[in-house]
Structures are given as C-alpha cells and as structure tokens.
Write an enzyme that holds these catalytic residues in place. Structure first.
Site, PDB file in Angstrom:
ATOM      1  N   GLY A  10       0.847  -1.189   0.000  1.00 11.48           N
ATOM      2  CA  GLY A  10       0.000   0.000   0.000  1.00 11.48           C
ATOM      3  C   GLY A  10       0.884   1.241   0.000  1.00 11.48           C
ATOM      4  O   GLY A  10       2.112   1.153  -0.157  1.00 11.48           O
ATOM      5  N   GLY A  13       3.570   1.078   3.011  1.00 12.23           N
ATOM      6  CA  GLY A  13       4.585   0.071   2.768  1.00 12.23           C
ATOM      7  C   GLY A  13       5.511   0.468   1.635  1.00 12.23           C
ATOM      8  O   GLY A  13       6.735   0.264   1.705  1.00 12.23           O
ATOM      9  N   LYS A 106      -1.574   1.021  12.248  1.00 10.46           N
ATOM     10  CA  LYS A 106      -2.095   1.750  13.403  1.00 10.46           C
ATOM     11  C   LYS A 106      -3.552   1.364  13.619  1.00 10.46           C
ATOM     12  O   LYS A 106      -4.412   1.678  12.796  1.00 10.46           O
ATOM     13  CB  LYS A 106      -1.991   3.261  13.166  1.00 10.46           C
ATOM     14  CG  LYS A 106      -0.560   3.746  12.934  1.00 10.46           C
ATOM     15  CD  LYS A 106      -0.504   5.228  12.592  1.00 10.46           C
ATOM     16  CE  LYS A 106       0.925   5.701  12.390  1.00 10.46           C
ATOM     17  NZ  LYS A 106       1.017   7.151  12.086  1.00 10.46           N
ATOM     18  N   LYS A 191      -5.703   8.164  17.688  1.00 13.51           N
ATOM     19  CA  LYS A 191      -5.681   9.439  16.951  1.00 13.51           C
ATOM     20  C   LYS A 191      -6.457   9.328  15.646  1.00 13.51           C
ATOM     21  O   LYS A 191      -7.006  10.336  15.160  1.00 13.51           O
ATOM     22  CB  LYS A 191      -4.245   9.905  16.718  1.00 13.51           C
ATOM     23  CG  LYS A 191      -3.372   8.967  15.891  1.00 13.51           C
ATOM     24  CD  LYS A 191      -3.458   9.226  14.411  1.00 13.51           C
ATOM     25  CE  LYS A 191      -2.654   8.199  13.651  1.00 13.51           C
ATOM     26  NZ  LYS A 191      -2.733   8.396  12.188  1.00 13.51           N
ATOM     27  N   ARG A 255      -6.715  10.106   5.460  1.00 19.23           N
ATOM     28  CA  ARG A 255      -7.918   9.369   5.049  1.00 19.23           C
ATOM     29  C   ARG A 255      -9.009   9.477   6.110  1.00 19.23           C
ATOM     30  O   ARG A 255     -10.196   9.559   5.801  1.00 19.23           O
ATOM     31  CB  ARG A 255      -7.575   7.899   4.832  1.00 19.23           C
ATOM     32  CG  ARG A 255      -6.400   7.654   3.911  1.00 19.23           C
ATOM     33  CD  ARG A 255      -5.908   6.213   4.040  1.00 19.23           C
ATOM     34  NE  ARG A 255      -4.550   6.085   3.565  1.00 19.23           N
ATOM     35  CZ  ARG A 255      -3.830   4.993   3.689  1.00 19.23           C
ATOM     36  NH1 ARG A 255      -4.346   3.929   4.286  1.00 19.23           N
ATOM     37  NH2 ARG A 255      -2.585   4.942   3.230  1.00 19.23           N
ATOM     38  N   ASN A 256      -8.597   9.435   7.382  1.00 17.85           N
ATOM     39  CA  ASN A 256      -9.575   9.498   8.468  1.00 17.85           C
ATOM     40  C   ASN A 256     -10.234  10.868   8.544  1.00 17.85           C
ATOM     41  O   ASN A 256     -11.450  10.978   8.744  1.00 17.85           O
ATOM     42  CB  ASN A 256      -8.888   9.138   9.784  1.00 17.85           C
ATOM     43  CG  ASN A 256      -8.419   7.700   9.791  1.00 17.85           C
ATOM     44  OD1 ASN A 256      -9.210   6.778   9.925  1.00 17.85           O
ATOM     45  ND2 ASN A 256      -7.111   7.512   9.617  1.00 17.85           N
TER      46      ASN A 256
END
Length: 333
Positions: A10, A13, A106, A191, A255-256
């Site tokens: 991804g 990585g 994470k 987070k 992204r979050n």
C-alpha cells in the site's frame, strides 16, 4: 547493507520501502495480488497511490511468498490492522526467533480488542521473543515517499529499536527511540478515531478554535485510555501522541479526516467507504476502542460520539451539539 522484506505494498509500505532502498538496502516489497505486483515491478511506480515516485533499482516487488523470509533479519509489516492477523499467520512458519519484526500499522483488532503487537505475539507464539518493534508517528506516505523531512518513533526494547533506528534513519527521515511500546501503539490507534471527528468539524464548517479544542481534549482521552492499559502519560506529549494527532487531524492527506469531512457534510459511512481505494483505520478502530472503554469505564466523550456517528447514525451536527452541551467541569481532574 541488509536485505529487508516489507509486507504490504500500500502507500505506507511503498513509502517505507523507498526510505530503505534510498539507504542502500536490498528491499523486497511483497504485494499479495500477483497481477498488481507484476504491474508495480514493470512500471517501477505506484501510479494509483503514489504517482510520480519512481522505484530505485534495489527495490523489487513480488507476490511469491514461498521462502520469502529466508535469510532475512528485518521484516516490516505494513498491513491494515484488521488483516494483520491473517498475514502473520501466512508467514508464521517462516519467522525465526532471531528476526526483528516491525509493525507499522495503526489500529486495534475489533474481534479481540488487542493492540497489534499483541495480535502478532498471539500468532507467532514461541518465536516472538521480544524482537518486535513498532514504527509510528506523524507520517504521511505521500510526503515520506518524496523525501520531505519527517520524524518518527521506533518503540520497543532499546537494542532492537536501536537497530531499526539505524536501518531507517537518514537526512529526511529522522527516527527517535521510545521504550513505551504500549503508549506508542495506543496513541497511533486512537488518533485515527479523533481525526474522523476533526474532519467532521471541517465538514460542518467549523474553524480553528474548534479544531484546537478537539485536538487538546482528544489528547486527554488518549491519555486516560493509555494510562488504564499501562502506557506512560509522557508518550502522548510526543511524536506518536500529539504529533500524530495534529498531522492526522489537519492534513488533506489524512484518510480518516477525509471520512469525517464527508460525514460532516451528511454523507453515509457506507457510501464514503465504498468510494475509497485506501483504508481509513479509524472506522474499525473506533469500534474496538469503544468496546474497551465501556468495559474499563474510561471517559472518552469524543470517541464515543464518533462511534455513534458511524455505527448508530447520529449526525455530525448532533455530535458537536452533544459534546458542547455536556455538563461543565474542571479541565484537569
């Protein structure tokens, strides 16, 4: 120079593989989809996730897993949190006791409530020893892959973490040491949940005051959770605490935060996730954290609000109103 295997092609990585290759190591990047691995190896670029970042010659992308870890000392896991267990299972027979394993994901596993190092320990059993290091901090793959100056933390037993520090550290990628593996993992996981709330504020049109309040009170929630599970409170004042939360709550790369912004604009979580090509770790993690905070009776109103928005269809506007209208109290208690 070392031969290093990175499991997971991804964006993160791939970015870490670039750092290792730039440091002169022989890097093998494993992608489980054979067709995609061949495409990446042929084009020498991840055009979908990291366009414009060209792979150096000492970075090889493969999908073959048989004997992949033979004669390898350092294995880097860059696998989404909810898939990590299955990948560890896949390679467990190849893992030797003298290897140093590095987890870079994470999150917290939903099915067990385990931190990711605990998931790895659960699967590797006697081969685990204490050779596990967590690499975490305020790091977006888009910037790391381009050599934009970045700092990160290697957490684990000092001699093992020191080796990972030396493996990765360079002029643009500065690695600090931390012996609080529990705290580093918890800060990294929670987070992402808070970044969803930060994005929701953006979607609602809130300002800097609101975002600063959320980040500050969010760190208070991470600290409460962390102390309950044996973390050092000082860790959350560092790179894997406040540092990681700031970058994830503020950045357009996050992204979050993106998921939260869409929720703030009234979109449904299923529609948001179906339109994304990468994983927003905060979505599953908030469920795992919510279940643990209820069991341990930990006060985490922001995390609870995010859970209700994602899993109970509360609107982001209602979330903000409920948080702002809670009973008044002391800042520190």
């Amino acid at each position: 120079m070392e031969k290093v295997v990175v499991l997971g092609a991804g964006s993160w990585g791939t970015a870490l593989s670039m750092v290792l290759a730039q440091n002169g190591h022989q890097v093998v990047l494993w992608e489980y989809q054979e067709e995609l691995a061949q495409k990446l190896q042929k084009e020498r670029e991840n055009k979908k996730l990291l366009p414009g970042v060209i792979f150096p010659e000492n970075l090889e992308v493969i999908s073959e897993s048989t004997n992949l870890l033979k004669d390898v000392k350092y294995v880097i896991f860059s696998i989404p949190s909810q898939a990590l267990r299955s990948v560890v299972q896949k390679f467990s027979s190849q893992i030797q006791g003298d290897m140093i394993l590095v987890n870079t994901a994470k999150g917290i596993e939903i099915s067990s409530g385990m931190r990711l190092s605990e998931v790895m320990k659960d699967e590797i059993l006697g081969k685990y020893h204490k050779n596990l290091v967590v690499l975490s901090g305020p790091t977006h793959a888009e910037e790391v892959s381009k050599g934009i100056p970045t700092t990160i933390v290697a957490a684990g037993e000092e001699d093992k973490a020191k080796q990972i520090q030396e493996l990765f550290n360079n002029n643009n990628f500065r690695v600090y040491l931390n012996d609080d593996l529990i705290g580093v993992e918890i800060g990294a996981a929670i987070k992402n949940c808070l970044a969803i709330a930060a994005g929701a504020l953006d979607g609602l049109g809130c300002g800097d005051n609101t975002k600063a309040a959320l980040i500050t009170r969010g760190i208070a929630e991470i600290s409460r959770y962390g102390k309950c599970f044996g973390a050092k409170e000082s860790t959350f004042s560092g790179l894997s605490g406040i540092g990681d939360l700031i970058v994830t709550a503020m950045s357009q790369h996050s992204r979050n935060r993106y998921v939260g912004e869409k929720l703030g604009r009234g979109e449904h979580i299923d529609d948001i996730l179906s339109s994304m090509t990468m994983v927003a770790e905060g979505v599953p993690t908030v469920k795992a954290v919510y279940e643990q905070m209820k069991k341990q009776n930990i006060s985490m109103p922001i995390v609870e609000a995010v859970y209700r928005v994602i899993y109970e269809n509360m609107s982001a506007k209602e979330m903000m109103n409920e948080l702002m209208n809670r009973s008044v109290k002391k800042e520190f208690y």
